[in-house]
Design a protein around this motif. Structure first.
Motif, PDB file in Angstrom:
ATOM      1  N   SER A  76       0.837  -1.209   0.000  1.00 39.40           N
ATOM      2  CA  SER A  76       0.000   0.000   0.000  1.00 39.40           C
ATOM      3  C   SER A  76       0.870   1.256   0.000  1.00 39.40           C
ATOM      4  O   SER A  76       0.544   2.255  -0.642  1.00 39.40           O
ATOM      5  CB  SER A  76      -0.955  -0.005   1.196  1.00 39.40           C
ATOM      6  N   GLN A  77       1.992   1.221   0.717  1.00 35.37           N
ATOM      7  CA  GLN A  77       2.920   2.357   0.715  1.00 35.37           C
ATOM      8  C   GLN A  77       3.603   2.494  -0.646  1.00 35.37           C
ATOM      9  O   GLN A  77       3.745   3.608  -1.168  1.00 35.37           O
ATOM     10  CB  GLN A  77       3.968   2.196   1.810  1.00 35.37           C
ATOM     11  N   ILE A  78       4.016   1.374  -1.213  1.00 36.62           N
ATOM     12  CA  ILE A  78       4.661   1.392  -2.531  1.00 36.62           C
ATOM     13  C   ILE A  78       3.728   1.990  -3.578  1.00 36.62           C
ATOM     14  O   ILE A  78       4.140   2.821  -4.405  1.00 36.62           O
ATOM     15  CB  ILE A  78       5.095  -0.040  -2.922  1.00 36.62           C
ATOM     16  N   GLU A  79       2.460   1.601  -3.545  1.00 36.21           N
ATOM     17  CA  GLU A  79       1.477   2.123  -4.493  1.00 36.21           C
ATOM     18  C   GLU A  79       1.264   3.621  -4.291  1.00 36.21           C
ATOM     19  O   GLU A  79       1.184   4.390  -5.254  1.00 36.21           O
ATOM     20  CB  GLU A  79       0.153   1.367  -4.330  1.00 36.21           C
ATOM     21  N   TRP A  80       1.195   4.043  -3.041  1.00 35.79           N
ATOM     22  CA  TRP A  80       1.045   5.468  -2.719  1.00 35.79           C
ATOM     23  C   TRP A  80       2.226   6.273  -3.275  1.00 35.79           C
ATOM     24  O   TRP A  80       2.046   7.311  -3.904  1.00 35.79           O
ATOM     25  CB  TRP A  80       0.944   5.636  -1.201  1.00 35.79           C
ATOM     26  N   MET A  81       3.445   5.788  -3.030  1.00 39.40           N
ATOM     27  CA  MET A  81       4.633   6.517  -3.472  1.00 39.40           C
ATOM     28  C   MET A  81       4.698   6.603  -5.004  1.00 39.40           C
ATOM     29  O   MET A  81       5.113   7.621  -5.556  1.00 39.40           O
ATOM     30  CB  MET A  81       5.889   5.854  -2.923  1.00 39.40           C
ATOM     31  N   LYS A  82       4.263   5.554  -5.664  1.00 37.59           N
ATOM     32  CA  LYS A  82       4.256   5.554  -7.132  1.00 37.59           C
ATOM     33  C   LYS A  82       3.209   6.538  -7.657  1.00 37.59           C
ATOM     34  O   LYS A  82       3.487   7.358  -8.545  1.00 37.59           O
ATOM     35  CB  LYS A  82       3.971   4.151  -7.650  1.00 37.59           C
ATOM     36  N   ARG A  83       2.014   6.475  -7.077  1.00 39.83           N
ATOM     37  CA  ARG A  83       0.917   7.319  -7.546  1.00 39.83           C
ATOM     38  C   ARG A  83       1.131   8.788  -7.197  1.00 39.83           C
ATOM     39  O   ARG A  83       0.919   9.678  -8.026  1.00 39.83           O
ATOM     40  CB  ARG A  83      -0.398   6.822  -6.920  1.00 39.83           C
ATOM     41  N   HIS A 280       0.932  -1.753  12.432  1.00 38.49           N
ATOM     42  CA  HIS A 280       0.868  -2.315  11.075  1.00 38.49           C
ATOM     43  C   HIS A 280      -0.464  -1.972  10.402  1.00 38.49           C
ATOM     44  O   HIS A 280      -0.501  -1.519   9.255  1.00 38.49           O
ATOM     45  CB  HIS A 280       1.014  -3.841  11.109  1.00 38.49           C
ATOM     46  N   VAL A 281      -1.568  -2.228  11.123  1.00 41.19           N
ATOM     47  CA  VAL A 281      -2.881  -2.009  10.500  1.00 41.19           C
ATOM     48  C   VAL A 281      -3.163  -0.516  10.336  1.00 41.19           C
ATOM     49  O   VAL A 281      -3.814  -0.100   9.363  1.00 41.19           O
ATOM     50  CB  VAL A 281      -4.019  -2.714  11.281  1.00 41.19           C
ATOM     51  N   ALA A 282      -2.662   0.301  11.274  1.00 41.91           N
ATOM     52  CA  ALA A 282      -2.842   1.751  11.164  1.00 41.91           C
ATOM     53  C   ALA A 282      -2.107   2.288   9.939  1.00 41.91           C
ATOM     54  O   ALA A 282      -2.633   3.111   9.175  1.00 41.91           O
ATOM     55  CB  ALA A 282      -2.336   2.433  12.435  1.00 41.91           C
ATOM     56  N   PHE A 283      -0.880   1.836   9.747  1.00 45.48           N
ATOM     57  CA  PHE A 283      -0.029   2.216   8.620  1.00 45.48           C
ATOM     58  C   PHE A 283      -0.717   1.885   7.299  1.00 45.48           C
ATOM     59  O   PHE A 283      -0.820   2.728   6.395  1.00 45.48           O
ATOM     60  CB  PHE A 283       1.279   1.440   8.784  1.00 45.48           C
ATOM     61  N   GLU A 284      -1.224   0.676   7.177  1.00 46.54           N
ATOM     62  CA  GLU A 284      -1.868   0.253   5.940  1.00 46.54           C
ATOM     63  C   GLU A 284      -3.145   1.049   5.680  1.00 46.54           C
ATOM     64  O   GLU A 284      -3.403   1.486   4.549  1.00 46.54           O
ATOM     65  CB  GLU A 284      -2.183  -1.243   5.995  1.00 46.54           C
ATOM     66  N   ALA A 285      -3.940   1.272   6.719  1.00 42.22           N
ATOM     67  CA  ALA A 285      -5.192   2.009   6.555  1.00 42.22           C
ATOM     68  C   ALA A 285      -4.924   3.440   6.087  1.00 42.22           C
ATOM     69  O   ALA A 285      -5.654   3.983   5.243  1.00 42.22           O
ATOM     70  CB  ALA A 285      -5.966   2.026   7.866  1.00 42.22           C
ATOM     71  N   ALA A 286      -3.873   4.066   6.632  1.00 41.59           N
ATOM     72  CA  ALA A 286      -3.544   5.447   6.250  1.00 41.59           C
ATOM     73  C   ALA A 286      -3.246   5.535   4.762  1.00 41.59           C
ATOM     74  O   ALA A 286      -3.745   6.434   4.066  1.00 41.59           O
ATOM     75  CB  ALA A 286      -2.359   5.947   7.069  1.00 41.59           C
ATOM     76  N   TYR A 287      -2.434   4.622   4.259  1.00 38.71           N
ATOM     77  CA  TYR A 287      -2.071   4.667   2.841  1.00 38.71           C
ATOM     78  C   TYR A 287      -3.230   4.272   1.926  1.00 38.71           C
ATOM     79  O   TYR A 287      -3.348   4.778   0.808  1.00 38.71           O
ATOM     80  CB  TYR A 287      -0.856   3.775   2.580  1.00 38.71           C
ATOM     81  N   LYS A 288      -4.097   3.396   2.399  1.00 39.97           N
ATOM     82  CA  LYS A 288      -5.200   2.950   1.547  1.00 39.97           C
ATOM     83  C   LYS A 288      -6.361   3.949   1.519  1.00 39.97           C
ATOM     84  O   LYS A 288      -7.060   4.061   0.516  1.00 39.97           O
ATOM     85  CB  LYS A 288      -5.711   1.588   2.024  1.00 39.97           C
ATOM     86  N   GLU A 289      -6.566   4.657   2.628  1.00 50.42           N
ATOM     87  CA  GLU A 289      -7.784   5.458   2.738  1.00 50.42           C
ATOM     88  C   GLU A 289      -7.535   6.943   2.985  1.00 50.42           C
ATOM     89  O   GLU A 289      -8.479   7.708   3.158  1.00 50.42           O
ATOM     90  CB  GLU A 289      -8.657   4.907   3.880  1.00 50.42           C
ATOM     91  N   GLY A 290      -6.283   7.368   2.974  1.00 52.98           N
ATOM     92  CA  GLY A 290      -5.977   8.703   3.464  1.00 52.98           C
ATOM     93  C   GLY A 290      -5.986   9.840   2.475  1.00 52.98           C
ATOM     94  O   GLY A 290      -5.805  10.998   2.874  1.00 52.98           O
ATOM     95  N   LYS A 291      -6.187   9.593   1.194  1.00 54.53           N
ATOM     96  CA  LYS A 291      -6.015  10.633   0.173  1.00 54.53           C
ATOM     97  C   LYS A 291      -6.920  11.851   0.393  1.00 54.53           C
ATOM     98  O   LYS A 291      -6.459  12.991   0.409  1.00 54.53           O
ATOM     99  CB  LYS A 291      -6.257  10.026  -1.213  1.00 54.53           C
ATOM    100  N   VAL A 292      -8.216  11.616   0.564  1.00 58.64           N
ATOM    101  CA  VAL A 292      -9.156  12.735   0.694  1.00 58.64           C
ATOM    102  C   VAL A 292      -8.884  13.514   1.977  1.00 58.64           C
ATOM    103  O   VAL A 292      -8.847  14.752   1.974  1.00 58.64           O
ATOM    104  CB  VAL A 292     -10.618  12.227   0.667  1.00 58.64           C
ATOM    105  N   TRP A 293      -8.673  12.785   3.073  1.00 61.18           N
ATOM    106  CA  TRP A 293      -8.374  13.433   4.356  1.00 61.18           C
ATOM    107  C   TRP A 293      -7.143  14.328   4.233  1.00 61.18           C
ATOM    108  O   TRP A 293      -7.141  15.456   4.705  1.00 61.18           O
ATOM    109  CB  TRP A 293      -8.159  12.357   5.422  1.00 61.18           C
ATOM    110  N   LEU A 294      -6.115  13.818   3.586  1.00 68.57           N
ATOM    111  CA  LEU A 294      -4.877  14.573   3.446  1.00 68.57           C
ATOM    112  C   LEU A 294      -5.082  15.840   2.623  1.00 68.57           C
ATOM    113  O   LEU A 294      -4.575  16.914   2.977  1.00 68.57           O
ATOM    114  CB  LEU A 294      -3.790  13.701   2.804  1.00 68.57           C
ATOM    115  N   GLU A 295      -5.813  15.751   1.534  1.00 67.73           N
ATOM    116  CA  GLU A 295      -6.041  16.929   0.703  1.00 67.73           C
ATOM    117  C   GLU A 295      -6.781  18.006   1.483  1.00 67.73           C
ATOM    118  O   GLU A 295      -6.475  19.200   1.385  1.00 67.73           O
ATOM    119  CB  GLU A 295      -6.821  16.546  -0.564  1.00 67.73           C
TER     120      GLU A 295
END
Length: 398
Positions: A76-83, A280-295
């Protein structure tokens, strides 16, 4: 950037009766608890609900034992960094770390010997130079160049003039804490050219990479070229971005297997292990679901910065705010107040009732500056503005 109003940053939970570092250490650091703390770089903003929900769900299982970081978390982190940043890492490149500073210390051990020189670009986050000294390496200071418009850039000529065969490692802060720069490609390419010429490994602290304000764009050092990828240790994570520092989880990306194996010798000797299952689960959830919150968070943060900017414009003879491109840390040029560093700190503590980070703690080049963390709720930001405004008005009358 359109605001969808899904998240509310106007208020946040109180941390007064918790062990939150920025509150618990007030008496020790400022000599009083009667101060609003805006120093240490975590947010007085609630950790997002999707992270907390993931943790609650995991707690439905009654065993919290040793667990490996799941592959899905790294992916999930790898995908985030690529995108988000256009850099591609593989699962094999990734290592768990409990903090960027721990990763930095391991890199110093792995890629240098006692007496070797390590480049640090001041003013910078204090563990950069403390770590070098504590490991009995020689600190090679390459101070950033302060330009007339109040922004900073690299001093490449100074860097070239100081390097010799004992220079082994460069500690890069990107985006930069505390001056708020998001380095341009051409600036980073100059650093790369020097490091390739002299066989210098780059440890790139990119923990603030997602806290960048348009039109600025974060360029991962490892993405510059294949050659850059081969000499870069990239430290990244969710701690700053999603206010998850208390989960003590980050990662290190090392694509070059030779460098990775060197790093692993130190990593395994120290026994970094795999952290805890809730992180671990917090880290994964942040990368999978965090885009809108971050913006939406970034819109809120920039509003806070703009309020501070407007205040400083009222008192240009006292404070000039450094233009910000990334991070949630305002770098205040207070040299116009004509106070020594101790008196400057005392002004903020005793006249404004605010606990900031003293600029001098970021290196001698920070003398006369202060760092203010504006990652707070709207209500708390209004309180900061009011306190500082009143203190500066009082100073004007004297």
């Amino acid at each position: 950037m359109k605001h969808t109003n899904n998240y509310n940053f106007s208020t946040s939970a109180s941390r007064e009766d918790t062990n939150a570092e920025k509150y618990a250490l007030r008496e020790k650091l400022f000599g009083t608890n009667d101060v609003l703390p805006v120093w240490v770089a975590d947010m007085d903003i609630d950790t997002p609900d999707f992270v907390l929900d993931a943790v609650k769900k995991r707690l439905e299982h009654p065993i919290i034992g040793y667990e490996e970081v799941p592959k899905s978390a790294f992916l999930s982190q790898i995908e985030w960094m690529k995108r988000e940043h256009g850099v591609e890492f593989t699962f094999e490149d990734m290592l768990y770390s409990h903090s960027v500073v721990a990763s930095m210390n391991a890199a110093i051990e792995a890629f240098s010997e006692k007496g070797d020189k390590i480049i640090v670009q001041t003013p910078v986050y204090p563990p950069f130079f403390h770590s070098v000294i504590e490991h009995e390496r020689e600190l090679l200071k390459n101070p950033l160049k302060l330009k007339e418009d109040g922004t900073y850039t690299f001093d490449i000529e100074d860097l070239r003039s100081k390097i010799d065969e004992k220079t082994k490692l460069l500690l890069l802060c990107s985006p930069h804490n505390p001056v708020g720069r998001v380095w341009r490609r051409e600036e980073l390419e100059q650093i790369l050219e020097v490091c390739l010429k002299h066989n210098i490994v780059v440890f790139s602290d990119e923990i603030h990479s997602d806290l960048v304000y348009a039109p600025n764009v974060h360029i991962p050092f490892a993405s510059l070229s294949y050659e850059a990828r081969d000499i870069t240790i990239t430290a990244i994570g969710v701690g700053k971005v999603f206010n998850m520092a208390g989960f003590a989880i980050s990662s290190v990306a090392i694509p070059n297997k030779i460098l990775r194996d060197k790093f692993l010798k130190i990593y395994n000797r120290i026994h970094f292990a795999q952290g805890n299952v809730l992180s671990h689960v917090a880290f994964e959830a942040a990368y999978k679901e965090g885009k809108v919150w971050l913006e939406e968070l970034k819109i809120h943060l920039y509003k806070n910065f703009s309020m501070l900017d407007e205040l400083c414009k009222k008192f240009p003879h006292f404070i000039k705010i450094t233009p910000i491109e990334g991070t949630y840390l305002a770098w205040l040029d207070c040299r116009g107040m004509e106070l020594g560093d101790r008196d400057l700190r005392d002004f903020f503590v005793h006249k404004a009732g605010l606990g900031l980070s003293a600029g001098i703690s970021f290196g001698r080049e920070g003398s006369g500056f202060m760092r203010l963390n504006f990652a707070i709720s709207s209500i708390k930001m209004l309180e900061v503005i009011k306190k500082l405004d009143e203190a500066l008005l009082l100073k004007c009358r004297k």
